[in-house]
Design a protein around this motif. Structure first.
Motif, short mmCIF file in Angstrom:
data_model
loop_
_atom_site.label_atom_id
_atom_site.label_comp_id
_atom_site.label_asym_id
_atom_site.label_seq_id
_atom_site.Cartn_x
_atom_site.Cartn_y
_atom_site.Cartn_z
N VAL A 25 -7.48 -10.11 -20.00
CA VAL A 25 -8.46 -10.24 -18.92
C VAL A 25 -7.72 -10.75 -17.68
N THR A 26 -8.07 -10.21 -16.52
CA THR A 26 -7.41 -10.59 -15.27
C THR A 26 -8.45 -11.13 -14.29
N TYR A 27 -8.15 -12.29 -13.70
CA TYR A 27 -8.99 -12.91 -12.68
C TYR A 27 -8.23 -12.88 -11.35
N THR A 28 -8.88 -12.35 -10.31
CA THR A 28 -8.19 -12.17 -9.03
C THR A 28 -9.05 -12.67 -7.87
N TYR A 29 -8.41 -13.41 -6.96
CA TYR A 29 -9.04 -13.77 -5.68
C TYR A 29 -8.19 -13.15 -4.57
N ASN A 30 -8.82 -12.34 -3.72
CA ASN A 30 -8.14 -11.62 -2.66
C ASN A 30 -8.74 -12.04 -1.32
N ASN A 31 -7.91 -12.62 -0.45
CA ASN A 31 -8.39 -13.08 0.86
C ASN A 31 -7.69 -12.32 1.97
N THR A 32 -8.48 -11.75 2.88
CA THR A 32 -7.93 -11.05 4.03
C THR A 32 -8.32 -11.78 5.31
N LEU A 33 -7.32 -12.17 6.08
CA LEU A 33 -7.53 -12.85 7.36
C LEU A 33 -7.19 -11.87 8.48
N ALA A 34 -8.22 -11.34 9.15
CA ALA A 34 -8.04 -10.42 10.27
C ALA A 34 -7.94 -11.25 11.54
N PHE A 35 -6.71 -11.45 12.03
CA PHE A 35 -6.53 -12.41 13.12
C PHE A 35 -6.28 -11.78 14.48
N ARG A 36 -5.94 -10.49 14.52
CA ARG A 36 -5.78 -9.78 15.78
C ARG A 36 -6.17 -8.33 15.57
N PRO A 37 -6.52 -7.61 16.64
CA PRO A 37 -6.79 -6.19 16.47
C PRO A 37 -5.59 -5.49 15.83
N LYS A 38 -5.87 -4.76 14.77
CA LYS A 38 -4.89 -4.00 14.00
C LYS A 38 -4.02 -4.84 13.07
N TRP A 39 -4.11 -6.16 13.14
CA TRP A 39 -3.27 -7.02 12.30
C TRP A 39 -4.13 -7.81 11.32
N ALA A 40 -3.61 -7.99 10.09
CA ALA A 40 -4.31 -8.78 9.09
C ALA A 40 -3.30 -9.34 8.09
N SER A 223 0.43 -0.81 -24.84
CA SER A 223 -0.82 -0.15 -24.52
C SER A 223 -1.86 -1.25 -24.35
N ARG A 224 -2.31 -1.46 -23.11
CA ARG A 224 -3.13 -2.63 -22.81
C ARG A 224 -4.51 -2.24 -22.30
N ASP A 225 -5.54 -2.87 -22.89
CA ASP A 225 -6.91 -2.75 -22.42
C ASP A 225 -7.24 -4.04 -21.68
N ILE A 226 -7.56 -3.93 -20.38
CA ILE A 226 -7.70 -5.11 -19.54
C ILE A 226 -9.06 -5.12 -18.84
N ILE A 227 -9.79 -6.21 -19.00
CA ILE A 227 -11.01 -6.45 -18.22
C ILE A 227 -10.60 -7.12 -16.91
N SER A 228 -11.08 -6.59 -15.80
CA SER A 228 -10.67 -7.09 -14.48
C SER A 228 -11.88 -7.64 -13.73
N LEU A 229 -11.78 -8.88 -13.25
CA LEU A 229 -12.82 -9.54 -12.46
C LEU A 229 -12.20 -10.00 -11.14
N MET A 230 -12.78 -9.56 -10.00
CA MET A 230 -12.16 -9.82 -8.70
C MET A 230 -13.17 -10.29 -7.67
#
Length: 250
Positions: A25-40, A223-230
Motif C-alpha cells: 500500500v502506498t500513501y502519498t501527499y503531493n503539494n504544488t506551489l504555483a508562485f509565478r505565472p508559468k512556474w510551480a 510482481s506487485r499489487d499495490i493499493i494507492s491513496l493520494m
C-alpha cells in the motif's frame, strides 16, 4: 499495452524465471506551489509499505521545479531522496539503503472533449549508496534510467460542482549504464484510479497499481499489487489562475 511490446522479448530470454508476488500500500501527499505565472514547485512525500506483515518498503521525498513551455508542453528539473528497506518483508536484515535521484522531465498534454491524454518523458541519474557486509559503505554506484508514461484522464461528472475523474496509465522504465548487465528492462507499471476534488485546490485519489519489475540477476522478477491513496494540494500565490492544475501534477 506499451509494456507488453517492450518487455516480451526480454522476458523470452529469461528461461526459468522466478517471480516473487507481493502486496503493498502506498500513501502519498503531493503539494504544488504555483508562485509565478508559468512556474510551480511540486513537493511529494510518499510512504510505501508491505501488507501482511506491515513493514516499510520505501520512503521517498522529492521536489521539482516546473515551467510551462506553452502549447501544452512543460519542463521540470527535480531531485528525489529515497530510503530503501529490504525487498522482503520477512527479511531479518534491517539495512536501509539511501538513493539520490536528480532528474529532468518533459510533459505534453492533449485534450479531446472530456478526455485528457498525457505523455511524460523522464531521465533519471540514480546514485545508490554502497553496502558491504550488511552495512552502509562509502561512496555510491550509479546508473541512468529512462521512463515514458502514457496517461488518460476522463471527466465522469461534477459532484457538488467539483470534478470526478477516472485515471489510467502505463509506464515503462529502461536502465542504462556500465553497471547494468541483465536488466535493461527495469519495470512496467499499470495504474487505474478515481480522483475527486474535495475543494478547488484539494483532490483525493484512490487506485490500484500493478508493478512488474526485473531484478539485477535478469531471471528474477517482482510482481506487485499495490493499493494507492493520494492527496493533491495546490497553493496558488498568483493573482490570476495560470495553467490547468492538471498540467503540473505528478
Amino acid at each position: 499495452m506499451i509494456g507488453l511490446l517492450f518487455a516480451s522479448p526480454l522476458f523470452a530470454q529469461s528461461l526459468g524465471k522466478q517471480v516473487t508476488k507481493q502486496q503493498l500500500v502506498t500513501y502519498t501527499y503531493n503539494n504544488t506551489l504555483a508562485f509565478r505565472p508559468k512556474w510551480a514547485l511540486t513537493t511529494e512525500i510518499q510512504e510505501r509499505r508491505f501488507r501482511n506483515p506491515d513493514e516499510q518498503h520505501q520512503f521517498q521525498i522529492s521536489s521539482r521545479l516546473y515551467y510551462s513551455l506553452g502549447k501544452s508542453w512543460g519542463a521540470s528539473v527535480g531531485f528525489a531522496y529515497l530510503l530503501q528497506s529490504p525487498q522482503d518483508p520477512h527479511a531479518t536484515d534491517d539495512l536501509v539503503v539511501p538513493e539520490l535521484r536528480p532528474y529532468v522531465q518533459f510533459d505534453y498534454r492533449q485534450r479531446i472533449g472530456r478526455l485528457s491524454i498525457g505523455h511524460r518523458y523522464m531521465i533519471e541519474k540514480r546514485f545508490f549508496r554502497n553496502t558491504a557486509y550488511g552495512e552502509l559503505a562509502k561512496g555510491y554506484n550509479t546508473n541512468y534510467r529512462f521512463r515514458y508514461r502514457l496517461g488518460l484522464e476522463y471527466h465522469i461528472a461534477n459532484i457538488n460542482n467539483l470534478p470526478l475523474q477516472v485515471k489510467a496509465s502505463e509506464e515503462i522504465h529502461v536502465n542504462a549504464g556500465k553497471s547494468i548487465l541483465y536488466n535493461r528492462f527495469n519495470q512496467n507499471r499499470i495504474y487505474v484510479g478515481l480522483n475527486y476534488a474535495l475543494h478547488k485546490n484539494i483532490n483525493i485519489e484512490a487506485g490500484y497499481l500493478y508493478w512488474f519489475q526485473q531484478r539485477v540477476t535478469g531471471n528474477q522478477f517482482f510482481s506487485r499489487d499495490i493499493i494507492s491513496l493520494m492527496i493533491f494540494h495546490k497553493i496558488n500565490l498568483n493573482k490570476k489562475e495560470d495553467a490547468d492544475p492538471a498540467d503540473i501534477k505528478k
